[in-house]
Enzyme design. Sequence first.
Site, mmCIF file in Angstrom:
data_model
loop_
_atom_site.group_PDB
_atom_site.id
_atom_site.type_symbol
_atom_site.label_atom_id
_atom_site.label_comp_id
_atom_site.label_asym_id
_atom_site.label_seq_id
_atom_site.Cartn_x
_atom_site.Cartn_y
_atom_site.Cartn_z
ATOM 1 C CG ASN A 77 41.754 17.060 -21.270
ATOM 2 O OD1 ASN A 77 41.735 18.198 -20.814
ATOM 3 N ND2 ASN A 77 40.928 16.109 -20.865
ATOM 4 C CE1 TYR A 78 36.096 20.627 -24.874
ATOM 5 C CE2 TYR A 78 36.188 22.328 -23.190
ATOM 6 C CZ TYR A 78 35.505 21.691 -24.206
ATOM 7 O OH TYR A 78 34.242 22.087 -24.532
ATOM 8 C CG LEU A 109 -1.745 -1.271 1.434
ATOM 9 C CD1 LEU A 109 -2.654 -1.107 2.645
ATOM 10 C CD2 LEU A 109 -2.548 -1.603 0.187
ATOM 11 C CE1 TYR A 123 41.540 16.395 -15.375
ATOM 12 C CE2 TYR A 123 42.450 17.583 -17.250
ATOM 13 C CZ TYR A 123 41.506 16.738 -16.712
ATOM 14 O OH TYR A 123 40.516 16.223 -17.496
ATOM 15 C CD GLU A 171 -7.236 1.630 12.625
ATOM 16 O OE1 GLU A 171 -6.378 2.515 12.488
ATOM 17 O OE2 GLU A 171 -6.939 0.422 12.674
ATOM 18 N NE ARG A 177 1.355 12.304 9.599
ATOM 19 C CZ ARG A 177 1.221 11.174 10.272
ATOM 20 N NH1 ARG A 177 1.592 11.111 11.536
ATOM 21 N NH2 ARG A 177 0.724 10.100 9.676
HETATM 22 C C1 UD1 Z 1 -2.974 1.645 9.589
HETATM 23 C C2 UD1 Z 1 -3.878 0.670 10.320
HETATM 24 C C3 UD1 Z 1 -3.519 0.664 11.789
HETATM 25 C C4 UD1 Z 1 -2.059 0.319 11.953
HETATM 26 C C5 UD1 Z 1 -1.202 1.271 11.144
HETATM 27 C C6 UD1 Z 1 0.234 0.853 11.190
HETATM 28 C C7 UD1 Z 1 -5.977 0.767 9.058
HETATM 29 C C8 UD1 Z 1 -7.336 1.288 9.027
HETATM 30 N N1 UD1 Z 1 -5.243 1.090 10.134
HETATM 31 O O1 UD1 Z 1 -3.259 2.905 10.120
HETATM 32 O O2 UD1 Z 1 -4.317 -0.247 12.500
HETATM 33 O O3 UD1 Z 1 -1.709 0.355 13.310
HETATM 34 O O4 UD1 Z 1 -1.621 1.286 9.784
HETATM 35 O O5 UD1 Z 1 1.009 1.799 10.494
HETATM 36 O O6 UD1 Z 1 -5.568 0.062 8.162
HETATM 37 N N2 UD1 Z 1 -2.982 3.812 1.916
HETATM 38 C C9 UD1 Z 1 -3.365 3.712 0.604
HETATM 39 N N3 UD1 Z 1 -4.608 4.146 0.237
HETATM 40 C C10 UD1 Z 1 -5.478 4.643 1.125
HETATM 41 C C11 UD1 Z 1 -5.080 4.751 2.476
HETATM 42 C C12 UD1 Z 1 -3.825 4.313 2.838
HETATM 43 O O7 UD1 Z 1 -2.609 3.249 -0.244
HETATM 44 O O8 UD1 Z 1 -6.573 4.994 0.723
HETATM 45 C C13 UD1 Z 1 -1.648 3.344 2.293
HETATM 46 C C14 UD1 Z 1 -0.771 4.448 2.857
HETATM 47 O O9 UD1 Z 1 -0.025 5.055 1.797
HETATM 48 C C15 UD1 Z 1 0.135 3.691 3.812
HETATM 49 C C16 UD1 Z 1 -0.713 2.517 4.265
HETATM 50 O O10 UD1 Z 1 -1.766 2.410 3.347
HETATM 51 O O11 UD1 Z 1 1.279 3.173 3.151
HETATM 52 C C17 UD1 Z 1 -1.274 2.719 5.669
HETATM 53 O O12 UD1 Z 1 -2.114 3.850 5.630
HETATM 54 P P1 UD1 Z 1 -2.171 4.878 6.815
HETATM 55 O O13 UD1 Z 1 -3.103 5.958 6.483
HETATM 56 O O14 UD1 Z 1 -0.796 5.263 7.218
HETATM 57 O O15 UD1 Z 1 -2.812 3.949 7.934
HETATM 58 P P2 UD1 Z 1 -3.041 4.324 9.407
HETATM 59 O O16 UD1 Z 1 -4.284 5.081 9.504
HETATM 60 O O17 UD1 Z 1 -1.818 4.923 9.945
HETATM 61 CA CA CA Z 2 0.473 5.483 9.017
#
Ligand code: UD1
Ligand code: CA
Length: 446
Positions: free
Chosen positions: A384-385, A8, A364, A154, A15
């Site tokens: 050289n140049y 993902l 050089y 969460e 941030r």
């Molecule tokens: C998620 C978990 C949480 C866990 C934490 C660990 C869920 C709902 N929660 O939280 O339980 O403790 O990770 O880091 O899954 N991403 C996408 N598409 C989206 C949303 C997210 O690709 O629509 C990707 C983000 O880029 C990231 C990863 O998913 O790489 C996790 O997403 P993030 O928003 O960081 O999850 P958390 O809310 O932190």
């Molecule tokens: Ca996260």
Amino acid sequence: MQVSTIILAAGQGTRMVSNLPKVLHPVNGKPLILYSIQAAKAAGSNRPVVVIGNGADEVKKTVGDEAIFVYQEKRLGTAHAVMAAERALSEFTGLILVIAGDMPLLTPETLNRLIGCQQDNSGPFAMLTVHSEDSRGFGRVLRGMNGEVRAIVEESQATSVEMKINELNVGAYCFSSDWLWAALKNIELSPTGEYFLTDLVSIAVSDGKKVQAIVLENEEESLGVNNRIHLSDAERIIRRRVNESHLLAGVTMADPNLVYIEEGVKIGKDTILFPNTRLTGKTEIGEGCEIGPNTIIDNSKIGDHCHLLASVIECAVIEDNVEMGPFCHLRKGAHLGSGVHMGNFGEVKDSFLASGVKMGHFSYIGNATIGENVNIGAGTITCNYDGEHKYSTEIGEGAFIGSDTMLVAPLKIGKGAKTGAGSVVTHDVPDGEVVAGVPARKLKGK
Ligand code: UD1
Ligand code: CA
């Protein structure tokens, strides 16, 4: 059983406060996303499917063939992101590992434990948890009377009692593919407007199915990079891992905190690395060398027993017993034969210096071939140049080039020939001849 991986990586990474997509930020010289991809592959996964969104084109370009990409149109949460990967895996049956693209410290060993856990599980998936005093906004793991996993809550949804739970969801799962796709469709929109992948735990449990959880042994693996403090934490840990593997393989570092080595660099035993040494790219260093302080070596090959002090070496080859520095610069295509001595302030580019060449001070050498045991006097320059083209210089073995000689290329200096101090040499010099002056002429009677 076959394993495929979904990574993902569509999130914004706000941030990081950056123009660069979060997963492309380098950690010890390698983009974050490649850590997840390579760990999955090392754990036996097929080519991973990466879910991209923010900065999709850049991510694709950097990662290239190492992964398959699916685009998540709207970022509606982690479950929604996994759903986006279904079209790439609809034919696949086996285990599906799901990890995030911003967790560079997860090791292939840990992923293997997770995969192994699901292989033995009669239920639909296994997940990774960590015990930690610092909750970092992670989901909390709820367990039942007999220790069985019941749900992940969460932080945004947790009660004050649940907030105090210190077993956290790492965000790495291994699913059985035949359960996953159907189950995802049962996830309801959360109050935050996202589809939480973590809801799959309670969905499985309410269906009477067992979710396995394994606990991370090393808490540091659960580090997720959300800002640049995390990025520097990851950098420090990865650098320590790399340096420790070299220390255990016979490399000495007076202070490993001040030595920067990219993954893949090779270093022979009994080599000593002094502080502020940085070794990058496909660099290989032999045995018994002393490198640094303050030396940068990129994509270069260094032989045995070389001493390289306070110098910069890029795309070069150095054979055994070379002494260099301080303050030398080898650029692309520089090749120093064994026993070459290069003193302070020398620059070499696209040139071969045969064994025993001495080049002590302020010279050089570019586009040149220098024979064995040639002495290059202080301040010698290959011109050289001419502003349009590069020309080459050839110096025969045993020649003696006087201080401050300008060698105007194209030029050939014969074996054993000599040039006087301050000569500007514009014509070829035959073997054994002595020339001097501006322009340089043969000295009579010498
Ligand atoms: C998620 C978990 C949480 C866990 C934490 C660990 C869920 C709902 N929660 O939280 O339980 O403790 O990770 O880091 O899954 N991403 C996408 N598409 C989206 C949303 C997210 O690709 O629509 C990707 C983000 O880029 C990231 C990863 O998913 O790489 C996790 O997403 P993030 O928003 O960081 O999850 P958390 O809310 O932190
Ligand atoms: Ca996260």
